[in-house]
Scaffold this motif. Structure first.
Motif, PDB file in Angstrom:
ATOM      1  N   LYS A  97       0.830  -1.212   0.000  1.00 21.42           N
ATOM      2  CA  LYS A  97       0.000   0.000   0.000  1.00 21.42           C
ATOM      3  C   LYS A  97       0.864   1.262   0.000  1.00 21.42           C
ATOM      4  O   LYS A  97       0.632   2.197  -0.783  1.00 21.42           O
ATOM      5  CB  LYS A  97      -0.932   0.010   1.210  1.00 21.42           C
ATOM      6  N   ALA A 101       1.291   4.125  -2.812  1.00 25.33           N
ATOM      7  CA  ALA A 101       0.819   5.463  -2.454  1.00 25.33           C
ATOM      8  C   ALA A 101       1.841   6.538  -2.789  1.00 25.33           C
ATOM      9  O   ALA A 101       1.476   7.712  -2.941  1.00 25.33           O
ATOM     10  CB  ALA A 101       0.489   5.521  -0.958  1.00 25.33           C
ATOM     11  N   ALA A 104       1.115   8.657  -5.870  1.00 24.86           N
ATOM     12  CA  ALA A 104      -0.217   8.412  -6.434  1.00 24.86           C
ATOM     13  C   ALA A 104      -1.024   9.703  -6.420  1.00 24.86           C
ATOM     14  O   ALA A 104      -1.053  10.407  -5.402  1.00 24.86           O
ATOM     15  CB  ALA A 104      -0.938   7.332  -5.632  1.00 24.86           C
ATOM     16  N   GLY A 106      -3.708  12.403  -5.861  1.00 24.68           N
ATOM     17  CA  GLY A 106      -4.817  12.545  -4.921  1.00 24.68           C
ATOM     18  C   GLY A 106      -4.645  11.814  -3.615  1.00 24.68           C
ATOM     19  O   GLY A 106      -5.575  11.760  -2.810  1.00 24.68           O
ATOM     20  N   VAL A 107      -3.464  11.226  -3.366  1.00 23.49           N
ATOM     21  CA  VAL A 107      -3.224  10.478  -2.133  1.00 23.49           C
ATOM     22  C   VAL A 107      -2.121  11.165  -1.348  1.00 23.49           C
ATOM     23  O   VAL A 107      -1.026  11.396  -1.868  1.00 23.49           O
ATOM     24  CB  VAL A 107      -2.809   9.018  -2.432  1.00 23.49           C
ATOM     25  N   ASP A 108      -2.410  11.505  -0.094  1.00 23.80           N
ATOM     26  CA  ASP A 108      -1.394  12.047   0.804  1.00 23.80           C
ATOM     27  C   ASP A 108      -0.852  10.885   1.621  1.00 23.80           C
ATOM     28  O   ASP A 108      -1.520  10.376   2.522  1.00 23.80           O
ATOM     29  CB  ASP A 108      -1.999  13.110   1.718  1.00 23.80           C
ATOM     30  N   ILE A 109       0.338  10.442   1.277  1.00 19.89           N
ATOM     31  CA  ILE A 109       0.893   9.260   1.926  1.00 19.89           C
ATOM     32  C   ILE A 109       1.073   9.470   3.419  1.00 19.89           C
ATOM     33  O   ILE A 109       1.028   8.526   4.210  1.00 19.89           O
ATOM     34  CB  ILE A 109       2.221   8.845   1.260  1.00 19.89           C
ATOM     35  N   ARG A 110       1.252  10.733   3.831  1.00 13.54           N
ATOM     36  CA  ARG A 110       1.381  10.987   5.269  1.00 13.54           C
ATOM     37  C   ARG A 110       0.086  10.674   6.002  1.00 13.54           C
ATOM     38  O   ARG A 110       0.112  10.196   7.136  1.00 13.54           O
ATOM     39  CB  ARG A 110       1.797  12.442   5.494  1.00 13.54           C
ATOM     40  N   ASP A 111      -1.051  10.920   5.357  1.00  9.85           N
ATOM     41  CA  ASP A 111      -2.329  10.554   5.968  1.00  9.85           C
ATOM     42  C   ASP A 111      -2.466   9.032   6.060  1.00  9.85           C
ATOM     43  O   ASP A 111      -2.997   8.507   7.046  1.00  9.85           O
ATOM     44  CB  ASP A 111      -3.493  11.122   5.141  1.00  9.85           C
ATOM     45  N   VAL A 112      -1.988   8.332   5.029  1.00  9.78           N
ATOM     46  CA  VAL A 112      -2.025   6.863   5.043  1.00  9.78           C
ATOM     47  C   VAL A 112      -1.193   6.334   6.206  1.00  9.78           C
ATOM     48  O   VAL A 112      -1.609   5.434   6.947  1.00  9.78           O
ATOM     49  CB  VAL A 112      -1.515   6.293   3.705  1.00  9.78           C
ATOM     50  N   SER A 115      -2.872   7.126   9.643  1.00  7.54           N
ATOM     51  CA  SER A 115      -4.021   6.250   9.901  1.00  7.54           C
ATOM     52  C   SER A 115      -3.551   4.857  10.324  1.00  7.54           C
ATOM     53  O   SER A 115      -4.077   4.272  11.282  1.00  7.54           O
ATOM     54  CB  SER A 115      -4.883   6.162   8.644  1.00  7.54           C
ATOM     55  N   GLN A 116      -2.538   4.336   9.620  1.00  7.79           N
ATOM     56  CA  GLN A 116      -2.028   3.011   9.972  1.00  7.79           C
ATOM     57  C   GLN A 116      -1.362   3.020  11.331  1.00  7.79           C
ATOM     58  O   GLN A 116      -1.488   2.068  12.107  1.00  7.79           O
ATOM     59  CB  GLN A 116      -1.042   2.540   8.909  1.00  7.79           C
TER      60      GLN A 116
END
Length: 207
Positions: A97, A101, A104, A106-112, A115-116
């Motif tokens: 993932k 990311a 990618a 529209g994807v903020d990898i820091r938010d991913v 969240s994880q």
């Protein structure tokens, strides 16, 4: 996880029927990896096909019993003595993932990552609470000791994942800072004037 070898290990303690094997497997692992009866009987069928177990009559309730063979004991000893292979690790959804990311749209990898991290830390707290409950009383039998080993492995795994997520975030911050300090890649002054003439050309033009 090898259900096949786990069942062989339980059968080495004596003949058992399918649903009892399922119960003992889940008891030994604290239901961390729950099995359904279909998985158990499918695995037993394959073990019997491979000559590692045989049917051994039935109990008073009419349950078909299975017993380990000498070949099964040899297979089990080999499993215990052979290190778990790490040269071909299983696919890790989180690693895939984050790899996808990166960049990618529209994807903020820091938010991913954030969240994880929240989920991982909560899981680690839950595992730690289970460990505390297990240690409230001295483990009374080998099933309780086995479950304690499993839950401690889950704690260590969650701790390692949390550290890795911190590392990923730090790396992204460093990359962003490096990108911000790079000079613009726009054309330089020479490029705006077009190609320079050779000295000989300029000499001829003055004649």
């Amino acid at each position: 996880m090898s259900i096949r070898h786990g069942l062989l290990a339980l059968l080495e303690r004596g003949p058992r029927y399918g649903s009892r094997l399922r119960t003992e497997f889940e008891s030994r692992t604290g239901s961390t990896w729950p099995l359904n009866v279909g998985q158990v009987y499918t695995t037993l069928s394959r073990l019997e096909r491979d000559g590692l177990i045989v049917q051994d009559g039935s109990d008073d309730a009419g349950h078909d019993l299975y017993a380990i063979t000498d070949e099964g004991r040899t297979e089990l000893r080999s499993w215990f003595e052979t290190p778990v292979d790490r040269t071909s690790p299983p696919r890790d959804e989180l690693a895939i993932k984050l790899a996808m990311a990166v960049g990618a749209p529209g994807v903020d990898i820091r938010d991913v990552i954030q969240s994880q991290r929240h989920h991982t830390l909560k899981a680690m707290q839950d595992y730690t609470r289970l460990k505390a409950q297990a240690l409230a009383d001295v483990p009374a039998n080998r099933d309780e000791v086995a479950w304690l080993l499993v839950v401690e492995q889950l704690i260590f795994q969650a701790e390692a994942e949390a550290r890795w997520l911190d590392h990923c975030e730090s790396r992204l911050v460093r990359l962003a800072e490096a990108a911000a300090t790079e000079p613009s890649a726009g054309p330089g002054p020479a490029a705006t004037r077009g190609p320079a003439r050779a000295p000989a050309d300029r000499t001829r033009s003055r004649r």
